[in-house]
Design an enzyme around this catalytic site. Structure first.
Site, PDB file in Angstrom:
ATOM      1  N   CYS A  38      38.443  35.008  25.267  1.00  0.00           N
ATOM      2  CA  CYS A  38      39.458  33.935  25.607  1.00  0.00           C
ATOM      3  C   CYS A  38      39.073  32.826  26.467  1.00  0.00           C
ATOM      4  CB  CYS A  38      40.424  34.767  26.407  1.00  0.00           C
ATOM      5  SG  CYS A  38      39.949  35.128  28.108  1.00  0.00           S
ATOM      6  N   ASP A  40      37.994  32.593  29.491  1.00  0.00           N
ATOM      7  CA  ASP A  40      38.500  32.389  30.747  1.00  0.00           C
ATOM      8  C   ASP A  40      37.261  32.760  31.713  1.00  0.00           C
ATOM      9  OD1 ASP A  40      40.743  31.389  29.637  1.00  0.00           O
ATOM     10  OD2 ASP A  40      41.935  33.138  30.126  1.00  0.00           O
ATOM     11  N   CYS A  63      43.696  31.583  32.248  1.00  0.00           N
ATOM     12  CA  CYS A  63      45.205  31.487  31.586  1.00  0.00           C
ATOM     13  C   CYS A  63      45.943  31.906  33.162  1.00  0.00           C
ATOM     14  CB  CYS A  63      45.736  32.775  30.539  1.00  0.00           C
ATOM     15  SG  CYS A  63      45.267  34.347  31.638  1.00  0.00           S
ATOM     16  N   CYS A 107      43.433  40.233  31.543  1.00  0.00           N
ATOM     17  CA  CYS A 107      43.219  39.307  32.679  1.00  0.00           C
ATOM     18  C   CYS A 107      43.179  39.917  33.930  1.00  0.00           C
ATOM     19  CB  CYS A 107      44.486  38.322  32.534  1.00  0.00           C
ATOM     20  SG  CYS A 107      45.005  37.818  31.021  1.00  0.00           S
TER      21      CYS A 107
HETATM   22 FE1  FES Z   1      41.785  35.958  29.079  1.00  0.00          FE
HETATM   23 FE2  FES Z   1      44.112  35.765  30.579  1.00  0.00          FE
HETATM   24  S1  FES Z   1      43.703  35.193  28.454  1.00  0.00           S
HETATM   25  S2  FES Z   1      41.936  36.115  31.191  1.00  0.00           S
END
Ligand code: FES
Length: 144
Positions: A38, A40, A63, A107
Site C-alpha cells: 500500500c 504506507d 491511510c 494497518c
Molecule cells: Fe496500508 Fe493502511 S492501507 S497501512
C-alpha cells in the site's frame, strides 16, 4: 466498484484527532516500517527512562486506519515497561479501536511492528538483550 468501509467511532476519533503526533528529539528508540503493497510508512519515537516508556510519538504517512492505529498504539504503551510494550499486538490495537475492516487489518500490524522496531533500536543503542524482541523487517508485507 469501490466499497465504502465501515469504521468504528473510535477509529474515526483517532483518525480525526490523532494523539501523540510528532517527533521526539534524541529519542531513545526510533522505528520505521512500511508496507510495500500500500506504500504506507509509519515511524514511532520512544523516550525510555529506567526501562519505562515515558513518551511516544508518531509520524504516519499512510491511510486513516494507519493513523488511528499508531495514535492508539502510542497511547497504549506510554507508562508501560519495555517488556510490556513488546507484548502489544496488532490484535490488542484493533480491539482497543473497536475493530477494523478486514482489508485494514494490515494497518494495525504496521503499528505493532513500528513499536517493535523502535524497541529494537533502543536495545541496539544500549547494548541490551530483550527477550522476545526480534530484528524488525523493513517491509511488513513479509509478516502478513
Ligand atoms: Fe496500508 Fe493502511 S492501507 S497501512
Amino acid at each position: 466498484m469501490s466499497q465504502v468501509l465501515e469504521y468504528s467511532e473510535k477509529v474515526m476519533d483517532h483518525f480525526s484527532n490523532p494523539r501523540n503526533v510528532g517527533e521526539i528529539e534524541n529519542a531513545s528508540g526510533v522505528g520505521t516500517v512500511g508496507n510495500a503493497k500500500c506504500g504506507d510508512i509509519m515511524r514511532i519515537f520512544l523516550d525510555i527512562e529506567d526501562n519505562v516508556i515515558k513518551d511516544a510519538k508518531f509520524k504516519t504517512f499512510g491511510c486513516g486506519a494507519a493513523v488511528a492505529t499508531s495514535s492508539i498504539a502510542t497511547e497504549m504503551i506510554i507508562g508501560k515497561t519495555v517488556e510490556e510494550a513488546l507484548k502489544l499486538t496488532n490484535k490488542a490495537v484493533m480491539e482497543a479501536l473497536g475493530g477494523l475492516p478486514p482489508v485494514k487489518v494490515h494497518c494495525s500490524l504496521l503499528a505493532e511492528e513500528a513499536v517493535h522496531a523502535a524497541l529494537w533500536d533502543y536495545a541496539q543503542k544500549n547494548g541490551l538483550m530483550i527477550e522476545g524482541l526480534e530484528p524488525p523487517v523493513a517491509d511488513i508485507e513479509e509478516r502478513e
